[in-house]
Design an enzyme around this catalytic site. Structure first.
Site, PDB file in Angstrom:
ATOM      1  N   GLN A   1       0.762  -0.977   0.293  1.00 47.48           N
ATOM      2  CA  GLN A   1      -0.125   0.010  -0.308  1.00 47.48           C
ATOM      3  C   GLN A   1       0.444   1.389   0.286  1.00 47.48           C
ATOM      4  OE1 GLN A   1      -3.594   0.231   2.337  1.00 47.48           O
ATOM      5  NE2 GLN A   1      -2.101  -1.424   3.489  1.00 47.48           N
TER       6      GLN A   1
ATOM      7  N   ILE B   1      14.856  -8.683   0.492  1.00 42.83           N
ATOM      8  CA  ILE B   1      15.095  -8.198   1.982  1.00 42.83           C
ATOM      9  C   ILE B   1      16.061  -9.000   3.106  1.00 42.83           C
ATOM     10  CG2 ILE B   1      13.824  -6.459   1.059  1.00 42.83           C
ATOM     11  CD1 ILE B   1      13.038  -6.380   3.312  1.00 42.83           C
TER      12      ILE B   1
ATOM     13  N   ALA C   1       7.443  -5.735   5.003  1.00 40.89           N
ATOM     14  CA  ALA C   1       6.583  -6.117   6.030  1.00 40.89           C
ATOM     15  C   ALA C   1       6.481  -7.126   5.784  1.00 40.89           C
ATOM     16  CB  ALA C   1       6.399  -5.638   7.186  1.00 40.89           C
ATOM     17  N   TYR C   2       6.041  -8.297   7.122  1.00 44.77           N
ATOM     18  CA  TYR C   2       5.197  -9.357   7.150  1.00 44.77           C
ATOM     19  C   TYR C   2       4.079  -8.567   7.760  1.00 44.77           C
ATOM     20  CZ  TYR C   2       3.238 -14.222   7.504  1.00 44.77           C
ATOM     21  OH  TYR C   2       2.271 -15.327   8.224  1.00 44.77           O
TER      22      TYR C   2
ATOM     23  N   ASP D   1       2.391   0.948  15.498  1.00 43.78           N
ATOM     24  CA  ASP D   1       1.598   0.236  16.828  1.00 43.78           C
ATOM     25  C   ASP D   1       1.603  -0.241  17.408  1.00 43.78           C
ATOM     26  OD1 ASP D   1      -1.143  -0.528  15.079  1.00 43.78           O
ATOM     27  OD2 ASP D   1      -2.484   0.942  16.302  1.00 43.78           O
TER      28      ASP D   1
ATOM     29  N   TYR E   1       3.006 -10.363  15.787  1.00 39.51           N
ATOM     30  CA  TYR E   1       3.709  -9.025  14.948  1.00 39.51           C
ATOM     31  C   TYR E   1       4.425  -7.989  15.270  1.00 39.51           C
ATOM     32  CZ  TYR E   1       2.752  -5.203  12.114  1.00 39.51           C
ATOM     33  OH  TYR E   1       2.560  -4.219  10.847  1.00 39.51           O
TER      34      TYR E   1
ATOM     35  N   LYS F   1       7.982  -6.951  14.781  1.00 41.01           N
ATOM     36  CA  LYS F   1       8.488  -5.268  14.939  1.00 41.01           C
ATOM     37  C   LYS F   1       9.221  -4.349  15.957  1.00 41.01           C
ATOM     38  CE  LYS F   1       6.957  -3.365  11.271  1.00 41.01           C
ATOM     39  NZ  LYS F   1       7.514  -3.054  10.083  1.00 41.01           N
TER      40      LYS F   1
END
Length: 299
Positions: A16, A50, A73-74, A115, A138, A142
């Site tokens: 996105q 990556i 990202a996952y 967040d 997740y 992160k």
């Protein structure tokens, strides 16, 4: 305008945020290089894994990269609970490699985080220096990625964002639009609060930084659209703006069990980014209206 023509590598170019940056990059005098794990028809994309440090190094050398923006990202929160190894590779190890390579080349690095590094045991917006307490894989991966990035490259800029949506790919807005058009009744949780973020707004901010790298600042910053909503509020506004008549029932998270726990409250405090970069951030309902109009115009 920064005079030197830059080669800017954007990872996660098919996601996105990457897609929104593609749209903006068309107006730039700089050379944006979009990469992803696979190609999409009609899009210029370099295939790049990556999680492969050597592959990243080769791309940076061959393309003479001046900056990396990591949008990859996952992001499948529920799947990450079981696919821990891949979530760790993409969310923790890969950012570490990118940050390390940028440090060795003395080039800027921008990394996107979430967040969900916070656990939701709070009722006031989270500031950047508050202690993270992720409640799912997740968020944990992160957070580990953030720590690795700062350890490898103290000059990195990390941007935490929340509830990202756009006219591209899969996201909550497009899911609600699809489901609400097919069903007369749906249920959406009301006991999880956050701030929806239009990927285009965040992309504009990142693009402005990429175009004027002298304005980059190191550290962790929060960016989401202004205002607070529950997923129920968000769904109601989506249907209202799209002109869809659907009865939306507010339900508790306990009624909608998922593999991964979600934070009950993950509102981000944006005062630091507003002050340090002298920016204005749009209200979430205004940005949602713009996104809905974009989706309508493209359908």
């Amino acid at each position: 305008m920064y005079e030197k023509k830059l080669n800017i590598l954007v990872t996660g170019g098919n996601g996105q945020l990457g897609m929104e940056l593609r749209r903006l990059a068309k107006a730039s005098h700089n050379n944006y290089i979009f990469s992803d794990i696979s190609e999409i028809d009609n899009l210029e994309t370099i295939c790049l894994d990556i999680t492969d440090k050597e592959a990243i190094t080769l791309i940076c050398k061959s393309e003479k990269v001046d900056m990396i923006i990591n949008c990859a990202a996952y992001t499948n929160v529920d799947a990450a609970q079981k696919d821990i190894e891949m979530a760790e590779k993409l969310n923790s190890i890969a950012p570490s490699y990118l940050a390390e390579i940028c440090a060795s080349l003395q080039k800027p690095f921008i990394h996107i985080s979430t967040d969900y590094v916070f656990g939701g045991r709070c009722n006031t917006p989270f500031k950047e220096n508050m202690i993270p307490e992720p409640v799912n894989v997740y968020g944990a991966t992160k957070l580990k990625g953030e720590n690795y990035v700062l350890r490898q490259n103290a000059n990195s800029l990390i941007i935490r964002t929340s509830w990202l949506y756009s006219s591209y790919g899969k996201n909550f807005v497009k899911t609600i639009l699809s489901v609400a058009e097919k069903k007369s009744n749906i249920s959406v949780v009301f006991d999880q609060l956050g701030s929806p973020t239009y990927a285009r707004d965040l992309a504009i901010f990142i693009y402005q930084l990429a175009e004027e790298p002298d304005k980059l600042k190191a550290g962790i910053y929060h960016y989401s659209n202004e205002g607070v909503a529950s997923w129920y509020d968000f769904a109601q506004e989506i249907c209202s703006l799209a002109g869809i008549s659907c009865n939306i029932r507010a339900c508790r998270s306990a009624e909608y069990p998922t593999e991964a726990e979600r934070p009950a409250y993950s509102v981000l405090d944006k005062s630091k980014i507003i002050k340090d970069f002298d920016i204005q951030i749009p209200y979430w309902k205004h940005s949602l209206r713009d996104c809905i109009n974009t989706i309508k115009s493209s359908s």
